[in-house]
Design a protein around this motif. Structure first.
Motif, mmCIF file in Angstrom:
data_model
loop_
_atom_site.group_PDB
_atom_site.id
_atom_site.type_symbol
_atom_site.label_atom_id
_atom_site.label_comp_id
_atom_site.label_asym_id
_atom_site.label_seq_id
_atom_site.Cartn_x
_atom_site.Cartn_y
_atom_site.Cartn_z
ATOM 1 N N ARG A 119 0.831 -1.217 0.000
ATOM 2 C CA ARG A 119 0.000 0.000 0.000
ATOM 3 C C ARG A 119 0.864 1.266 0.000
ATOM 4 N N MET A 120 1.919 1.235 0.804
ATOM 5 C CA MET A 120 2.757 2.436 0.930
ATOM 6 C C MET A 120 3.489 2.722 -0.381
ATOM 7 N N ARG A 121 3.903 1.660 -1.043
ATOM 8 C CA ARG A 121 4.593 1.855 -2.328
ATOM 9 C C ARG A 121 3.627 2.473 -3.340
ATOM 10 N N ARG A 122 2.365 2.018 -3.284
ATOM 11 C CA ARG A 122 1.378 2.552 -4.220
ATOM 12 C C ARG A 122 1.151 4.047 -3.953
ATOM 13 N N GLU A 123 1.032 4.400 -2.664
ATOM 14 C CA GLU A 123 0.803 5.796 -2.301
ATOM 15 C C GLU A 123 2.023 6.653 -2.654
ATOM 16 N N ALA A 124 3.212 6.110 -2.372
ATOM 17 C CA ALA A 124 4.434 6.863 -2.665
ATOM 18 C C ALA A 124 4.540 7.108 -4.174
ATOM 19 N N ALA A 125 4.183 6.096 -4.973
ATOM 20 C CA ALA A 125 4.232 6.257 -6.425
ATOM 21 C C ALA A 125 3.238 7.332 -6.858
ATOM 22 N N ALA A 126 2.047 7.322 -6.235
ATOM 23 C CA ALA A 126 1.032 8.333 -6.577
ATOM 24 C C ALA A 126 1.527 9.733 -6.219
ATOM 25 N N MET A 127 2.404 9.814 -5.204
ATOM 26 C CA MET A 127 2.961 11.111 -4.800
ATOM 27 C C MET A 127 4.146 11.503 -5.687
ATOM 28 N N GLY A 128 4.501 10.620 -6.621
ATOM 29 C CA GLY A 128 5.576 10.943 -7.554
ATOM 30 C C GLY A 128 6.946 10.481 -7.103
ATOM 31 N N ALA A 129 7.004 9.645 -6.054
ATOM 32 C CA ALA A 129 8.310 9.178 -5.584
ATOM 33 C C ALA A 129 8.890 8.169 -6.571
ATOM 34 N N ARG A 130 10.207 8.172 -6.696
ATOM 35 C CA ARG A 130 10.843 7.149 -7.526
ATOM 36 C C ARG A 130 11.192 5.982 -6.615
ATOM 37 N N LEU A 131 10.679 4.784 -6.962
ATOM 38 C CA LEU A 131 10.843 3.637 -6.064
ATOM 39 C C LEU A 131 11.760 2.601 -6.691
ATOM 40 N N ALA A 132 12.519 1.935 -5.844
ATOM 41 C CA ALA A 132 13.315 0.801 -6.318
ATOM 42 C C ALA A 132 12.344 -0.253 -6.823
ATOM 43 N N PRO A 133 12.634 -0.903 -7.965
ATOM 44 C CA PRO A 133 11.671 -1.840 -8.531
ATOM 45 C C PRO A 133 11.437 -3.069 -7.660
ATOM 46 N N ALA A 134 12.480 -3.525 -6.949
ATOM 47 C CA ALA A 134 12.330 -4.773 -6.195
ATOM 48 C C ALA A 134 11.850 -4.462 -4.774
ATOM 49 N N PRO A 135 11.176 -5.428 -4.126
ATOM 50 C CA PRO A 135 10.841 -5.230 -2.719
ATOM 51 C C PRO A 135 12.122 -5.044 -1.913
ATOM 52 N N LEU A 136 11.997 -4.366 -0.770
ATOM 53 C CA LEU A 136 13.154 -4.056 0.060
ATOM 54 C C LEU A 136 13.903 -5.332 0.455
ATOM 55 N N LEU A 137 13.126 -6.327 0.873
ATOM 56 C CA LEU A 137 13.750 -7.578 1.325
ATOM 57 C C LEU A 137 13.328 -8.700 0.389
ATOM 58 N N ALA A 138 14.303 -9.349 -0.201
ATOM 59 C CA ALA A 138 13.969 -10.500 -1.044
ATOM 60 C C ALA A 138 13.456 -11.617 -0.149
ATOM 61 N N PRO A 139 12.508 -12.446 -0.654
ATOM 62 C CA PRO A 139 11.954 -13.508 0.192
ATOM 63 C C PRO A 139 13.028 -14.375 0.831
ATOM 64 N N GLU A 140 14.109 -14.653 0.076
ATOM 65 C CA GLU A 140 15.127 -15.541 0.655
ATOM 66 C C GLU A 140 15.846 -14.856 1.817
ATOM 67 N N ALA A 141 15.919 -13.489 1.795
ATOM 68 C CA ALA A 141 16.540 -12.779 2.918
ATOM 69 C C ALA A 141 15.679 -12.944 4.161
ATOM 70 N N VAL A 142 14.358 -12.908 3.971
ATOM 71 C CA VAL A 142 13.454 -13.064 5.108
ATOM 72 C C VAL A 142 13.529 -14.495 5.636
ATOM 73 N N ALA A 143 13.532 -15.442 4.699
ATOM 74 C CA ALA A 143 13.579 -16.853 5.108
ATOM 75 C C ALA A 143 14.834 -17.101 5.917
#
Ligand code: FAD
Length: 402
Positions: free
Chosen positions: A378-402
């Motif tokens: 949700r936050m990424r969607r809102e930030a994009a709507a505000m014109g923020a430039r976002l890194a394409p990948a999620p902050l933490l890759a699933p394997e990092a979380v695992a």
């Protein structure tokens, strides 16, 4: 397991396996349809596939009543339904879909982090610092600040104002709306009608000996199973013969207690805060009942206690801002889950977000961790709507979380 079940109720082992098979369907359906996605409106929740899922998972029925179709013996019914108290809800009121809980224990299995549960926040802290997060401990937020219909930041207890483009709040959602947010800006819908989970009375005990009779997880059930839930949720009193859970984490991880000793915690499900319950008086009686029951089971532990910390619903409320001292936040009745549960994005203030037990998808550590993933989307969607430039990948890759 088969021998034990057959001893109590002949023919029950086959039914137990069928009960677990249903739990597996409930588990997979919930993960697939209900707890891993953000819902913007009811239409997304009640798709034909989801409605089919609701019936498949028996979400429209009560767990105790479904379990009663599988088992006649009251003890077996209790053994496969008390798990709803992990969500602070009575099995007589819980949607039957939470048959996924006994399935996840027995069919999936349970992991224990080395170093105890606290190892998890420590690991999250490390990951957060690695990506540049600054953490301010012992710093209370006094108010969330607004400019028109936008959150502007947070005001700290010491008067400092931290400005922010997006505000994400992890304090208990109903408590936050009541204490940190100006109701003229936005308010929690149905606030007076929301239902809450039970409270928890906790004893943290350090013993001068080991208790090999106890396993890591131990559940002691009271005699009057149905009456105890009536006491907790309707009569707001502590059951005369309370059920409780005892954890001996040092059984799995000996580093958690000095050599030759054990650390225990005892969790007694009790009502949330209520005017008729004075914890300064009630607390010692609950404690006495716990030790009396343990004695009945042949465990004379009270005289071996060398350190002790007690938490009552008053402590959960005062120390962790849990509304009504409700241990698990908002309840999980059908009309308080999915899109019926308060949203993780305020409906009016679009840059104000929530994470944790009382927002979607729900309470308990696994779901709270899922809520973090959902709110980031949700936050990424809102930030994009505000014109923020976002890194394409999620902050933490699933394997990092695992
Ligand atoms: C007794 C008990 C036993 C439980 N057992 C289990 C279990 O076995 N398994 C399981 O999965 N779940 C269990 N739970 C539930 C689980 O602990 C919660 O669902 C989960 O911790 C909620 O996470 P959260 O992030 O929403 O809130 P919290 O973990 O409560 O985090 C919110 C944080 O916000 C802080 N905060 C509040 N107000 C402010 C403010 N104004 N300013 C700054 N900070 C603030 C609080 O101090 C707190 O640290 C248990 C809960 C209790 C109470």
């Amino acid at each position: 397991m088969g021998e034990e079940l057959e001893r109590i109720e002949p023919g029950s082992f086959g039914r137990f396996l069928r009960f677990l098979a249903l739990g597996r369907v409930q588990y997979l359906t919930s993960l697939d349809r209900f707890v891993t996605r953000n819902f913007d409106h009811l239409g997304q929740f009640l798709t034909p596939a989801s409605v089919a899922g609701i019936f498949r998972a028996r979400a429209h029925r009560r767990l105790y009543s479904v379990a009663s179709e599988f088992f006649r013996d009251e003890r077996l019914r209790a053994a496969v339904t008390f798990q709803t108290m992990y969500l602070g809800i009575s099995p007589y009121e819980s949607p039957a879909v939470y048959g996924l809980l006994p399935f996840s224990e027995l069919g999936v299995g349970i992991w224990f982090p080395e170093g105890g549960l606290y190892a998890l926040p420590r690991a999250l802290e490390r990951l957060a610092r690695e990506v540049g997060v600054r953490i301010a401990y012992r710093t209370r937020v006094k108010r969330i600040t607004f400019e028109g219909q936008r959150a502007r930041g947070v005001l700290l207890d010491d008067g400092t104002h931290l400005a922010a483009d997006l505000v994400l709040c992890n304090a208990d959602l109903p408590w936050t709306y009541r204490n940190l947010i100006d109701p003229a800006v936005t308010r929690l819908r149905r606030a007076g009608r929301l239902r809450f989970t039970s409270g928890g009375y906790m004893l943290y005990l350090g013993l001068d000996r080991q208790v090999p009779e106890l396993g890591h997880h131990n559940v002691f059930l009271g005699m009057d199973y149905h009456g105890s839930f009536e006491d907790i949720f309707r009569r707001f009193r502590v059951p005369a013969d309370p059920s409780f859970y005892v954890a001996v984490a040092s059984r799995t991880d000996p580093s958690l207690a000095p050599a030759g000793r054990d650390g225990l915690y005892v969790l007694v499900p009790v009502p949330r805060q209520h005017p008729s319950l004075e914890w300064a008086t009630v607390g010692p009686t609950v404690r006495a009942r716990v030790f009396a029951r343990l004695r009945e089971e042949g465990l004379d532990l009270e005289r071996h206690v060398v350190t002790e910390h007690v938490f009552t619903p008053d402590d959960w409320a005062a120390r962790f801002s849990l509304e009504h001292g409700s241990a698990f936040g908002l309840s999980h009745h059908f009309f308080q889950v999915g899109p019926f549960r308060p949203s993780n994005q305020d409906p009016k203030v679009r840059n104000l977000f929530f994470v944790g037990a009382s927002t979607q998808p729900g309470t308990g550590l696994p779901m709270v961790m899922l809520s973090a993933e959902l709110v980031v989307e949700r936050m990424r969607r809102e930030a994009a709507a505000m014109g923020a430039r976002l890194a394409p990948a999620p902050l933490l890759a699933p394997e990092a979380v695992a």
